[in-house]
Design a protein around this motif. Structure first.
Motif, PDB file in Angstrom:
ATOM      1  N   UNK A  36       0.829  -1.209   0.000  1.00  0.00           N
ATOM      2  CA  UNK A  36       0.000   0.000   0.000  1.00  0.00           C
ATOM      3  C   UNK A  36       0.863   1.257   0.000  1.00  0.00           C
ATOM      4  N   UNK A  37       0.337   2.286  -0.625  1.00  0.00           N
ATOM      5  CA  UNK A  37       0.915   3.631  -0.501  1.00  0.00           C
ATOM      6  C   UNK A  37       0.321   4.216   0.775  1.00  0.00           C
ATOM      7  N   UNK A  38       1.164   4.648   1.689  1.00  0.00           N
ATOM      8  CA  UNK A  38       0.734   5.102   3.017  1.00  0.00           C
ATOM      9  C   UNK A  38       0.663   6.622   3.052  1.00  0.00           C
ATOM     10  N   UNK A  39      -0.466   7.136   3.525  1.00  0.00           N
ATOM     11  CA  UNK A  39      -0.653   8.573   3.719  1.00  0.00           C
ATOM     12  C   UNK A  39      -1.130   8.770   5.156  1.00  0.00           C
ATOM     13  N   UNK A  40      -0.434   9.620   5.906  1.00  0.00           N
ATOM     14  CA  UNK A  40      -0.773   9.825   7.318  1.00  0.00           C
ATOM     15  C   UNK A  40      -1.131  11.272   7.635  1.00  0.00           C
ATOM     16  N   UNK A  41      -1.559  12.035   6.640  1.00  0.00           N
ATOM     17  CA  UNK A  41      -1.918  13.435   6.854  1.00  0.00           C
ATOM     18  C   UNK A  41      -3.112  13.601   7.789  1.00  0.00           C
ATOM     19  N   UNK A  42      -4.086  12.716   7.677  1.00  0.00           N
ATOM     20  CA  UNK A  42      -5.316  12.819   8.467  1.00  0.00           C
ATOM     21  C   UNK A  42      -5.758  11.405   8.843  1.00  0.00           C
ATOM     22  N   UNK A  43      -5.128  10.850   9.855  1.00  0.00           N
ATOM     23  CA  UNK A  43      -5.382   9.461  10.206  1.00  0.00           C
ATOM     24  C   UNK A  43      -4.448   8.580   9.401  1.00  0.00           C
ATOM     25  N   UNK A  44      -4.976   7.482   8.889  1.00  0.00           N
ATOM     26  CA  UNK A  44      -4.187   6.556   8.088  1.00  0.00           C
ATOM     27  C   UNK A  44      -4.963   6.206   6.835  1.00  0.00           C
ATOM     28  N   UNK A  45      -4.372   6.491   5.693  1.00  0.00           N
ATOM     29  CA  UNK A  45      -4.978   6.105   4.414  1.00  0.00           C
ATOM     30  C   UNK A  45      -4.004   5.166   3.719  1.00  0.00           C
ATOM     31  N   UNK A  46      -4.530   4.014   3.302  1.00  0.00           N
ATOM     32  CA  UNK A  46      -3.739   3.037   2.579  1.00  0.00           C
ATOM     33  C   UNK A  46      -4.312   2.938   1.177  1.00  0.00           C
ATOM     34  N   UNK A  47      -3.502   3.276   0.187  1.00  0.00           N
ATOM     35  CA  UNK A  47      -3.948   3.248  -1.202  1.00  0.00           C
ATOM     36  C   UNK A  47      -3.370   2.020  -1.886  1.00  0.00           C
ATOM     37  N   UNK A  48      -4.244   1.286  -2.570  1.00  0.00           N
ATOM     38  CA  UNK A  48      -3.863   0.116  -3.329  1.00  0.00           C
ATOM     39  C   UNK A  48      -4.071   0.428  -4.810  1.00  0.00           C
ATOM     40  N   UNK A  49      -3.795  -0.507  -5.681  1.00  0.00           N
ATOM     41  CA  UNK A  49      -3.868  -0.224  -7.117  1.00  0.00           C
ATOM     42  C   UNK A  49      -5.245   0.280  -7.549  1.00  0.00           C
ATOM     43  N   UNK A  50      -6.320  -0.364  -7.080  1.00  0.00           N
ATOM     44  CA  UNK A  50      -7.661   0.027  -7.507  1.00  0.00           C
ATOM     45  C   UNK A  50      -8.603   0.275  -6.341  1.00  0.00           C
ATOM     46  N   UNK A  51      -8.066   0.539  -5.150  1.00  0.00           N
ATOM     47  CA  UNK A  51      -8.914   0.727  -3.971  1.00  0.00           C
ATOM     48  C   UNK A  51      -8.126   1.463  -2.901  1.00  0.00           C
ATOM     49  N   UNK A  52      -8.842   1.923  -1.887  1.00  0.00           N
ATOM     50  CA  UNK A  52      -8.184   2.543  -0.735  1.00  0.00           C
ATOM     51  C   UNK A  52      -9.047   2.359   0.504  1.00  0.00           C
ATOM     52  N   UNK A  53      -8.383   2.479   1.670  1.00  0.00           N
ATOM     53  CA  UNK A  53      -9.082   2.466   2.954  1.00  0.00           C
ATOM     54  C   UNK A  53      -8.499   3.603   3.789  1.00  0.00           C
TER      55      UNK A  53
END
Length: 105
Positions: free
Chosen positions: A49-66
């Protein structure tokens, strides 16, 4: 699709975009639970996953995210997931909700 064509409708243009579905969950956690530590475990469990922690935790996958976000006013984590199908989005939200639940229980 050519936007400058007078015979084209906006609905035709909309159909050129991929369809995605979003689901929302909410998870209560006990007082004193270390949500940041739990998020660190989720990051470790998601090496692709591509990890983004700007506002909580966002995990980006190829065709989806959580996206998991701790509330500042309630002892809950809001979980949002988006994927090409509602079933995939629901499965993604359930997966991370379950992992988070096991980490903060």
């Amino acid at each position: 699709y050519q936007a400058d064509s007078p015979s084209k409708k906006l609905s035709d243009f909309k159909r050129t975009f991929p369809e995605y579905h979003i689901v929302k969950h909410k998870l209560s956690f006990p007082s004193g639970a270390d949500i940041q530590q739990a998020f660190a475990h989720l990051i470790s469990a998601s090496p692709n996953a591509r990890v983004i922690t700007d506002d909580g935790l966002k995990l980006e996958f190829e065709h989806a995210w959580v996206h998991l976000r701790k509330s500042n006013t309630e002892p809950i984590v809001r979980i949002y997931a988006e994927a090409p199908t509602r079933l995939e989005a629901e499965a993604l939200a359930q997966r991370y909700s379950g992992m988070l639940q096991s980490l903060v229980s």
